[in-house]
Design an enzyme around this catalytic site. Structure first.
Site, PDB file in Angstrom:
ATOM      1  N   CYS A  78      -0.707   4.467  -6.377  1.00  0.00           N
ATOM      2  CA  CYS A  78      -1.983   3.961  -5.493  1.00  0.00           C
ATOM      3  C   CYS A  78      -2.134   2.518  -5.957  1.00  0.00           C
ATOM      4  O   CYS A  78      -2.519   2.441  -7.183  1.00  0.00           O
ATOM      5  CB  CYS A  78      -2.921   4.823  -5.307  1.00  0.00           C
ATOM      6  SG  CYS A  78      -4.458   4.213  -4.615  1.00  0.00           S
ATOM      7  N   THR A  79      -2.049   1.625  -5.131  1.00  0.00           N
ATOM      8  CA  THR A  79      -2.422   0.370  -5.538  1.00  0.00           C
ATOM      9  C   THR A  79      -3.689   0.044  -6.497  1.00  0.00           C
ATOM     10  O   THR A  79      -3.800  -1.065  -6.992  1.00  0.00           O
ATOM     11  CB  THR A  79      -2.194  -0.983  -4.374  1.00  0.00           C
ATOM     12  OG1 THR A  79      -3.175  -0.377  -3.268  1.00  0.00           O
ATOM     13  CG2 THR A  79      -0.776  -0.736  -3.897  1.00  0.00           C
ATOM     14  N   CYS A 121       0.831  -1.009   0.163  1.00  0.00           N
ATOM     15  CA  CYS A 121      -0.100  -0.049   0.068  1.00  0.00           C
ATOM     16  C   CYS A 121       0.802   1.432  -0.120  1.00  0.00           C
ATOM     17  O   CYS A 121       1.702   1.351   0.765  1.00  0.00           O
ATOM     18  CB  CYS A 121      -0.828  -0.035   1.311  1.00  0.00           C
ATOM     19  SG  CYS A 121      -1.946   1.418   1.574  1.00  0.00           S
TER      20      CYS A 121
HETATM   21  N1  DGL Z   1      -3.923   1.139  -1.366  1.00  0.00           N
HETATM   22  C1  DGL Z   1      -3.788   2.640  -1.016  1.00  0.00           C
HETATM   23  C2  DGL Z   1      -2.375   3.039  -1.550  1.00  0.00           C
HETATM   24  O1  DGL Z   1      -1.625   2.217  -2.458  1.00  0.00           O
HETATM   25  C3  DGL Z   1      -4.858   3.199  -1.397  1.00  0.00           C
HETATM   26  C4  DGL Z   1      -6.341   2.981  -0.642  1.00  0.00           C
HETATM   27  C5  DGL Z   1      -6.355   3.927   0.663  1.00  0.00           C
HETATM   28  O2  DGL Z   1      -6.634   5.075   0.463  1.00  0.00           O
HETATM   29  O3  DGL Z   1      -6.622   3.257   1.506  1.00  0.00           O
HETATM   30  O4  DGL Z   1      -2.248   4.319  -1.492  1.00  0.00           O
END
Ligand code: DGL
Length: 281
Positions: free
Chosen positions: A203-204, A69
């Site tokens: 962002c994933t 993440c």
């Molecule tokens: N998985 C999070 C990232 O890569 C994005 C999702 C979130 O905001 O929780 O930033």
């Protein structure tokens, strides 16, 4: 067994690349649906949630845990590595890694763990665009890591504050299209309408709408595939740290959530059509 953590389902894009790459390694994935999305939350809350999830993965036997993440990596990784882990009961033989350094390594073609400008990258004057959540972008971690390797590269950052939540909640394509278009147009306006050489979807969740980024980014701009570059770096890391793997591993995959497993299993198919069911953490 390797642990992979994400605030929600976006980390499945990273996990899937790892599972395809390391077919005999056991993985346990934990999604913090009790607190998703992280992207607009206070930093202290993100650090606390991330630490609790890493502890859960350690306690299940994942001595090496990857923060799959960007937001958790940007906000919590250094705090966990430097302040928490050395004082914790997990100190012996446990480690936490993140996905920002490997992504920057892929974007700059400069190897993992290099922290001083490298020839010939120190002459690189490209422009790299980074799209991410509010916390990832305001942390400044992407420009910092890029400039350590390539001090002359221009980094144009763009917050896409609503996009991860909209993808996680399966919002209609037209809504996603409008959010991506808005983000790309704002980034180009910030860069004097010049196309960047590369774009990091930091962002994933964003690889799920890569086709929309492709639609609005200039054709000249190359989009970096974060799951693939993370898998490349992880392969390199594990080749040097095989102590994190057990001989009896057979490619077992365990998926956990702090939320409702039925609801999460249903939504997860957007990210990975034949993904196994989630269980309650
Ligand atoms: N998985 C999070 C990232 O890569 C994005 C999702 C979130 O905001 O929780 O930033």
């Amino acid at each position: 067994m390797i642990g992979v953590f994400d605030s929600g389902l976006g980390g499945l894009t990273v996990l899937r690349a790892l599972v395809e790459r390391f077919k005999t390694v056991d993985f346990v994935y934990l999604a913090d649906h009790a607190h998703v999305p992280y992207g607009n939350q206070p930093s202290e809350d993100i650090v606390g949630y991330t630490r609790a999830c890493v502890e859960e993965l350690f306690s299940r036997g994942a001595k090496l845990t990857l923060l799959g993440c960007n937001t958790a990596t940007a906000v919590a990784l250094r705090r966990l590595q430097q302040d928490w882990l050395p004082q914790s009961r997990w100190v012996a033989g446990h480690n936490v890694l993140g996905i920002v350094a490997p992504t920057v390594e892929g974007a700059t073609q400069t190897p993992w763990a290099v922290t001083s400008p490298q020839y010939p990258q120190k002459y690189n004057t490209d422009t790299i665009a980074v799209f991410g959540t509010t916390r990832t972008i305001t942390s400044g971690v992407y420009p910092e890591e890029i400039r350590k390797r390539c001090p002359k590269v221009t980094v144009v950052q763009q917050i896409c504050s609503e996009l991860a939540g909209a993808i996680e909640n399966k919002r209609p394509e037209a809504e996603l299209d409008a959010l991506v278009r808005e983000g790309v147009e704002a980034m180009l306006a910030n860069n004097g309408e010049m196309p960047p050489h590369r774009a990091i979807l930091g962002c994933t969740h964003f690889p799920l709408v890569e086709h929309l980024f492709r639609k609005y980014l200039p054709p000249f701009t190359r989009i970096l595939s974060q799951p693939e570059v993370v898998a490349d770096s992880f392969e390199d890391y594990l080749a040097r740290r095989s102590n994190y793997l057990n001989r009896d591993e057979r490619g077992k995959l365990t998926l956990l959530t702090t939320g409702d497993p039925d609801d999460v299993s249903e939504k997860a198919r957007v990210f990975w059509p034949d993904v196994p069911a989630f269980a309650k953490a």
